[in-house]
Write a protein that holds these residues in place. Structure first.
Motif, PDB file in Angstrom:
ATOM      1  N   GLU A 134       0.748  -1.209  -0.019  1.00 46.48           N
ATOM      2  CA  GLU A 134       0.052  -0.165   0.117  1.00 46.48           C
ATOM      3  C   GLU A 134       0.960   1.204  -0.165  1.00 46.48           C
ATOM      4  N   THR A 135       1.862   1.365   0.693  1.00 51.62           N
ATOM      5  CA  THR A 135       3.024   2.318   0.659  1.00 51.62           C
ATOM      6  C   THR A 135       3.655   2.693  -0.419  1.00 51.62           C
ATOM      7  N   GLY A 136       3.822   1.529  -1.324  1.00 47.44           N
ATOM      8  CA  GLY A 136       4.444   1.877  -2.595  1.00 47.44           C
ATOM      9  C   GLY A 136       3.543   2.573  -3.542  1.00 47.44           C
ATOM     10  N   PHE A 137       2.122   2.063  -3.505  1.00 48.50           N
ATOM     11  CA  PHE A 137       1.356   2.535  -4.164  1.00 48.50           C
ATOM     12  C   PHE A 137       0.930   3.881  -3.950  1.00 48.50           C
ATOM     13  N   GLU A 138       0.932   4.314  -2.506  1.00 50.26           N
ATOM     14  CA  GLU A 138       0.510   5.643  -2.078  1.00 50.26           C
ATOM     15  C   GLU A 138       1.635   6.609  -2.845  1.00 50.26           C
ATOM     16  N   LEU A 139       2.880   6.177  -2.611  1.00 52.13           N
ATOM     17  CA  LEU A 139       4.088   6.992  -3.136  1.00 52.13           C
ATOM     18  C   LEU A 139       4.062   7.424  -4.765  1.00 52.13           C
ATOM     19  N   LEU A 140       3.630   6.155  -5.638  1.00 53.21           N
ATOM     20  CA  LEU A 140       3.437   6.360  -6.847  1.00 53.21           C
ATOM     21  C   LEU A 140       2.151   7.139  -7.128  1.00 53.21           C
ATOM     22  N   ASN A 141       1.239   7.263  -6.399  1.00 51.14           N
ATOM     23  CA  ASN A 141      -0.058   8.018  -6.474  1.00 51.14           C
ATOM     24  C   ASN A 141       0.390   9.496  -6.459  1.00 51.14           C
ATOM     25  N   THR A 142       1.187   9.628  -5.358  1.00 51.98           N
ATOM     26  CA  THR A 142       1.919  11.147  -5.298  1.00 51.98           C
ATOM     27  C   THR A 142       2.816  11.415  -6.397  1.00 51.98           C
ATOM     28  N   PHE A 143       3.592  10.703  -6.749  1.00 53.44           N
ATOM     29  CA  PHE A 143       4.293  11.014  -7.955  1.00 53.44           C
ATOM     30  C   PHE A 143       3.587  11.539  -9.183  1.00 53.44           C
ATOM     31  N   LEU A 144       2.430  10.729  -9.379  1.00 50.29           N
ATOM     32  CA  LEU A 144       1.531  11.025 -10.612  1.00 50.29           C
ATOM     33  C   LEU A 144       0.658  12.193 -10.589  1.00 50.29           C
ATOM     34  N   GLU A 145       0.561  12.868  -9.154  1.00 47.73           N
ATOM     35  CA  GLU A 145      -0.471  13.884  -9.124  1.00 47.73           C
ATOM     36  C   GLU A 145       0.103  15.033 -10.222  1.00 47.73           C
ATOM     37  N   GLY A 146      -1.015  15.180 -11.054  1.00 51.39           N
ATOM     38  CA  GLY A 146      -0.994  16.237 -12.298  1.00 51.39           C
ATOM     39  C   GLY A 146       0.004  15.985 -13.251  1.00 51.39           C
ATOM     40  N   GLN A 147       0.425  14.508 -13.291  1.00 48.92           N
ATOM     41  CA  GLN A 147       1.130  14.096 -14.467  1.00 48.92           C
ATOM     42  C   GLN A 147       0.618  12.923 -15.482  1.00 48.92           C
ATOM     43  N   VAL A 148       0.902  13.017 -16.455  1.00 55.71           N
ATOM     44  CA  VAL A 148       0.273  12.142 -17.386  1.00 55.71           C
ATOM     45  C   VAL A 148       1.427  10.637 -17.492  1.00 55.71           C
TER      46      VAL A 148
END
Length: 215
Positions: A134-148
């Motif tokens: 879950e932490t890994g996906f949360e981090l990836l979700n943050t990286f992708l904020e506003g990004q394609v």
């Protein structure tokens, strides 16, 4: 374009990432299945090629390379029509590299740490292992904020590698909708990445291997 030998198994994300990158740069692969479950990776002929006896392993006119992310870099640098998949600009390349290392050390480590014990024990991992997932996906979700894309304004080998890694969730029905940015990126990455459909049979093999363990 030349034809390169790829020793691989169809199901792992690492093999699927190499196939998609090869399609993206336009090289043909002479695919040679090495059934790890049957111990074929320990065949002396294969050990001579790769002393670590891991898949995927690429052979390009006598040059041998393993570790999937190293293979992606090599294919993009040698055969890419331009540097869009693996930028030459130091800062842009550094970001791609960071995402590749994040994929290996965080995402892949978490997915394999929770799901892959099922291959030997018949059960998924511990609640602590799932928390790392879950932490890994949360981090990836943050990286992708506003990004394609995961590393810059266009598709790179970082997208391809992470796409291959997290697509394993389709084999276990992981709820990606909890991570809206990842969910959006994943839907687009499957459309944008050459060779995605070619790798789907391998993903279905992974599903067949892991689904019986769900219960």
């Amino acid at each position: 374009m030349p034809t390169l030998d790829l020793y691989y198994m169809p199901s792992p994300g690492a093999s699927r990432a190499v196939i998609m990158t090869a399609r993206a740069v336009g090289v043909e692969l002479n695919k040679k299945v090495v059934d790890v479950f049957a111990g074929e990776h320990l065949n002396p002929d294969f050990v001579k090629i790769n002393p670590q006896h891991t898949v995927p392993t690429l052979v390009d006119d006598g040059f041998v390379l393993w570790e999937s992310r190293a293979i992606l870099m090599y294919l993009a640098e040698k055969y890419g029509k331009d540097d869009s998949l693996y930028p030459k600009d130091p800062q842009k390349r550094a970001l791609v590299n960071q995402r590749l290392y994040f994929d290996l050390a965080t995402l892949y480590a978490a997915i394999s740490g929770y799901y892959y014990p099922a291959f030997s024990t018949g059960k998924f991992g511990t609640p602590e292992a799932f928390k790392k997932l879950e932490t890994g996906f949360e981090l990836l979700n943050t990286f992708l904020e506003g990004q394609v894309y995961v590393a810059g304004s266009n598709l790179t080998i970082a997208d391809i590698s992470i796409l291959a890694t997290i697509s394993t969730i389709e084999a276990v029905d992981f709820d990606l909708t909890k991570y809206a940015n990842v969910d959006r990126w994943y839907a687009n990455a499957k459309k944008a990445t050459p060779g995605w459909e070619e790798t789907r049979p391998g993903l279905e093999i992974m599903r067949a291997l892991l689904q019986p363990k769900k219960a």
